[in-house]
Motif scaffolding. Sequence first.
Motif, mmCIF file in Angstrom:
data_model
loop_
_atom_site.group_PDB
_atom_site.id
_atom_site.type_symbol
_atom_site.label_atom_id
_atom_site.label_comp_id
_atom_site.label_asym_id
_atom_site.label_seq_id
_atom_site.Cartn_x
_atom_site.Cartn_y
_atom_site.Cartn_z
ATOM 1 N N GLY A 13 58.941 33.561 17.208
ATOM 2 C CA GLY A 13 60.678 33.416 17.090
ATOM 3 C C GLY A 13 60.966 33.057 15.949
ATOM 4 O O GLY A 13 60.507 33.455 14.951
ATOM 5 N N MET A 14 62.238 32.174 15.849
ATOM 6 C CA MET A 14 62.853 31.858 14.570
ATOM 7 C C MET A 14 61.856 31.087 13.553
ATOM 8 O O MET A 14 61.396 31.543 12.441
ATOM 9 C CB MET A 14 63.907 30.938 14.930
ATOM 10 C CG MET A 14 65.003 31.733 15.592
ATOM 11 S SD MET A 14 65.634 33.430 15.305
ATOM 12 C CE MET A 14 66.413 33.121 13.794
ATOM 13 N N MET A 15 61.028 30.043 14.096
ATOM 14 C CA MET A 15 60.430 28.984 12.979
ATOM 15 C C MET A 15 59.157 29.822 12.949
ATOM 16 O O MET A 15 58.538 29.797 11.906
ATOM 17 C CB MET A 15 60.272 27.726 13.541
ATOM 18 C CG MET A 15 61.603 26.741 13.858
ATOM 19 S SD MET A 15 61.186 25.402 14.371
ATOM 20 C CE MET A 15 62.724 24.884 15.359
ATOM 21 N N PHE A 48 60.165 33.882 27.286
ATOM 22 C CA PHE A 48 61.641 34.224 26.583
ATOM 23 C C PHE A 48 61.579 33.528 25.259
ATOM 24 O O PHE A 48 60.709 32.702 24.845
ATOM 25 C CB PHE A 48 62.482 33.758 27.418
ATOM 26 C CG PHE A 48 62.562 34.644 28.891
ATOM 27 C CD1 PHE A 48 63.697 35.936 28.901
ATOM 28 C CD2 PHE A 48 62.005 34.251 29.869
ATOM 29 C CE1 PHE A 48 63.661 36.556 30.044
ATOM 30 C CE2 PHE A 48 62.075 35.312 30.915
ATOM 31 C CZ PHE A 48 62.916 36.314 31.206
ATOM 32 N N SER A 50 64.752 31.655 22.484
ATOM 33 C CA SER A 50 66.033 31.239 22.242
ATOM 34 C C SER A 50 66.932 31.926 21.073
ATOM 35 O O SER A 50 67.995 31.835 20.887
ATOM 36 C CB SER A 50 66.319 29.747 22.156
ATOM 37 O OG SER A 50 65.527 28.971 23.118
ATOM 38 N N HIS A 51 66.242 33.210 20.756
ATOM 39 C CA HIS A 51 66.862 34.020 19.749
ATOM 40 C C HIS A 51 67.318 35.437 20.178
ATOM 41 O O HIS A 51 67.607 36.433 19.617
ATOM 42 C CB HIS A 51 65.636 34.229 18.514
ATOM 43 C CG HIS A 51 64.402 34.484 19.052
ATOM 44 N ND1 HIS A 51 64.086 35.887 18.982
ATOM 45 C CD2 HIS A 51 63.224 33.828 19.588
ATOM 46 C CE1 HIS A 51 62.825 35.860 19.421
ATOM 47 N NE2 HIS A 51 62.347 34.646 19.745
ATOM 48 N N ARG A 56 74.418 33.462 15.977
ATOM 49 C CA ARG A 56 74.216 32.234 15.808
ATOM 50 C C ARG A 56 75.227 31.754 14.832
ATOM 51 O O ARG A 56 75.268 32.190 13.685
ATOM 52 C CB ARG A 56 72.835 31.774 15.566
ATOM 53 C CG ARG A 56 71.966 32.099 16.892
ATOM 54 C CD ARG A 56 71.982 30.982 17.876
ATOM 55 N NE ARG A 56 71.036 31.329 18.734
ATOM 56 C CZ ARG A 56 71.136 31.813 20.066
ATOM 57 N NH1 ARG A 56 72.428 32.386 20.254
ATOM 58 N NH2 ARG A 56 70.210 31.924 20.887
ATOM 59 N N ILE A 57 75.697 30.477 14.730
ATOM 60 C CA ILE A 57 76.224 30.005 13.641
ATOM 61 C C ILE A 57 75.694 29.508 12.626
ATOM 62 O O ILE A 57 74.534 28.930 12.808
ATOM 63 C CB ILE A 57 77.358 28.691 14.270
ATOM 64 C CG1 ILE A 57 78.438 29.156 15.269
ATOM 65 C CG2 ILE A 57 77.861 27.795 13.186
ATOM 66 C CD1 ILE A 57 79.134 28.084 15.845
ATOM 67 N N VAL A 180 50.102 34.131 24.126
ATOM 68 C CA VAL A 180 48.602 33.406 24.256
ATOM 69 C C VAL A 180 48.513 32.893 25.518
ATOM 70 O O VAL A 180 49.353 32.192 25.958
ATOM 71 C CB VAL A 180 48.576 32.431 23.138
ATOM 72 C CG1 VAL A 180 47.307 31.577 23.157
ATOM 73 C CG2 VAL A 180 48.603 33.269 21.648
ATOM 74 N N TYR A 259 80.832 25.007 20.558
ATOM 75 C CA TYR A 259 80.937 26.162 19.217
ATOM 76 C C TYR A 259 81.369 27.273 19.677
ATOM 77 O O TYR A 259 81.467 27.682 20.965
ATOM 78 C CB TYR A 259 79.308 26.193 18.675
ATOM 79 C CG TYR A 259 78.403 26.627 20.012
ATOM 80 C CD1 TYR A 259 77.864 25.542 20.761
ATOM 81 C CD2 TYR A 259 78.069 28.006 20.229
ATOM 82 C CE1 TYR A 259 76.950 26.057 21.829
ATOM 83 C CE2 TYR A 259 77.246 28.414 21.164
ATOM 84 C CZ TYR A 259 76.751 27.520 22.045
ATOM 85 O OH TYR A 259 75.918 27.863 23.042
ATOM 86 N N CYS A 327 70.524 30.518 28.227
ATOM 87 C CA CYS A 327 69.679 30.358 27.091
ATOM 88 C C CYS A 327 69.052 28.887 27.231
ATOM 89 O O CYS A 327 69.209 28.107 28.479
ATOM 90 C CB CYS A 327 70.377 30.241 25.905
ATOM 91 S SG CYS A 327 69.310 30.374 24.471
ATOM 92 N N ALA A 328 68.212 28.355 26.347
ATOM 93 C CA ALA A 328 67.475 27.266 26.415
ATOM 94 C C ALA A 328 67.524 26.438 25.148
ATOM 95 O O ALA A 328 67.081 27.207 24.201
ATOM 96 C CB ALA A 328 66.220 27.016 27.199
ATOM 97 N N ALA A 355 70.005 23.953 16.971
ATOM 98 C CA ALA A 355 70.677 24.241 15.625
ATOM 99 C C ALA A 355 69.636 24.777 14.798
ATOM 100 O O ALA A 355 69.806 24.606 13.633
ATOM 101 C CB ALA A 355 71.138 23.017 15.206
ATOM 102 N N GLY A 356 68.530 25.421 15.217
ATOM 103 C CA GLY A 356 67.427 25.583 14.426
ATOM 104 C C GLY A 356 67.482 27.117 13.989
ATOM 105 O O GLY A 356 66.528 27.350 13.222
ATOM 106 N N ALA A 357 68.476 27.879 14.533
ATOM 107 C CA ALA A 357 68.275 29.470 13.982
ATOM 108 C C ALA A 357 68.571 29.535 12.566
ATOM 109 O O ALA A 357 68.090 30.231 11.710
ATOM 110 C CB ALA A 357 69.023 30.280 14.974
ATOM 111 N N LYS A 358 69.807 28.870 12.168
ATOM 112 C CA LYS A 358 70.433 29.261 10.925
ATOM 113 C C LYS A 358 69.414 28.609 10.031
ATOM 114 O O LYS A 358 69.652 29.309 8.616
ATOM 115 C CB LYS A 358 71.802 28.451 10.670
ATOM 116 C CG LYS A 358 71.438 26.918 10.880
ATOM 117 C CD LYS A 358 72.834 26.130 10.422
ATOM 118 C CE LYS A 358 73.498 25.815 11.850
ATOM 119 N NZ LYS A 358 72.766 24.969 12.799
#
Length: 390
Positions: A13-15, A48, A50-51, A56-57, A180, A259, A327-328, A355-358
């Motif tokens: 995912g994002m991170m 699933f 969240s991206h 995304r802002i 996994v 938002y 979404c979650a 707020a973790g995507a940006k």
Amino acid sequence: MSKPVDFAVIGRGMMGSACARYLAENGASVALIGPDEPADRITHSGPFGSHHDQGRITRRLAHDADWARFSSRSIDRYVDLETRSGLEIFTASGGMMAGPRAGPGSDFTQSFLRVADALDIPHEHHNDTTLPGRFPEFTFPPGTEAAWEASGGTINPRALRDAESLLASKASAEIIPQAVTALRQNRLHLADGTTLAAGHIVMATGAYAHTDDLFPARPEMRVYARTVAFAEVDETEAARLAQMPSLIFIPEGLAYDLYLLPPIRYPDGKLYLKIGGEDESPLLTNRSDITTWFQGDGNAQVGETLLTHLRTLMPDLAIQSTHTGSCAVSFTTTGYPYIDRLSDGLTLLTGGNGAGAKCCDELGRLGAMVARGERIQAEGYETDFRAVLA
Ligand SMILES: Cc1cc2nc3c(=O)[nH]c(=O)nc-3n(C[C@H](O)[C@H](O)[C@H](O)COP(=O)(O)OP(=O)(O)OC[C@H]3O[C@@H](n4cnc5c(N)ncnc54)[C@H](O)[C@@H]3O)c2cc1C
């Protein structure tokens, strides 16, 4: 069976993708593991992400200094990511935060204005005298204060995730598009029945880190089911709104923020504004809860409420159609992401707090440092991002 690796990152995912990039570009052997976005949500049994969205802002402005630092450092790297991946990630439409000067929600307003000054974030400060002329598309309630920054706007989370994953594989990381299913010491069991050995595992499974029993200790997080509402506009209306910034705002009578994203083209070729934000929403406490929620289209009533707020803020908006999505979000006990080395063999990297995507690039960089056993205390943050385990 894949060759043993130095680092296995669970969660593409994002991170996780950003973390795998930093580990691989630093010369380690890396496997980045996680399924592709499902072609059909309704039949997909998970996991699933969240991206799985087009917008995304992104903004340097924030109610908290460490969050502003995460984002600023990530925004500074978007051009490099776009250049090296060839993918379009960032749209500099400008970013704005707005809230009441006094009464419920005014602490939110004071906090983002304070952080903007403290971190010297270039911004325009507006109030209800200057807002109508500068942003005629918005009708804010009297007593509104706002900060607008040119360096904010929107990102495409799919493209950012793909860029991180692509650059990781360019640095020889192995991409394994599977889930996994179990962990036994340092051996990962994959959905196709094969296994992989790793020197160190990074758990970056988003909301699932709280619900899955892949590893003994579970991070303390509240995983909320979220609904978003989409408002379709035509090309003419999108052109009229070409200068519209992304926005985080507190409407009149609410004490929590909503938002709003400007028109973005989605894979169906249409242009949609997206609005979201809820104070309380159902908690998702296990894997099947999350799966069922993501298979649906969110809560229709919440969608209607969000669209009412949109029509109040933008009374002239010419809407062609509306729909909702699900979404979650994962809120940690500390309010910050958990970036913590839990043992010699395991690092936890999760907890986007909505707020973790940006800022995933910076979270991935810090996650890679922690996984390598390096100290992040000298990285200029006020917090140490230690995990709270259930
Ligand atoms: C409606 C909504 C709006 C948002 N708006 C914004 C915004 O405007 N700006 C912003 O910055 N952030 C926003 N966010 C937050 C942002 O999307 C998240 O913080 C971010 O996606 C979290 O990144 P992550 O890597 O922790 O989790 P995810 O992006 O969810 O990635 C986790 C990955 O792990 C995978 N996975 C799970 N279990 C396993 C397993 N067993 N094996 C392998 N892989 C597994 C999943 O499939 C997924 O791909 C929003 C979130 C939501 C829900």
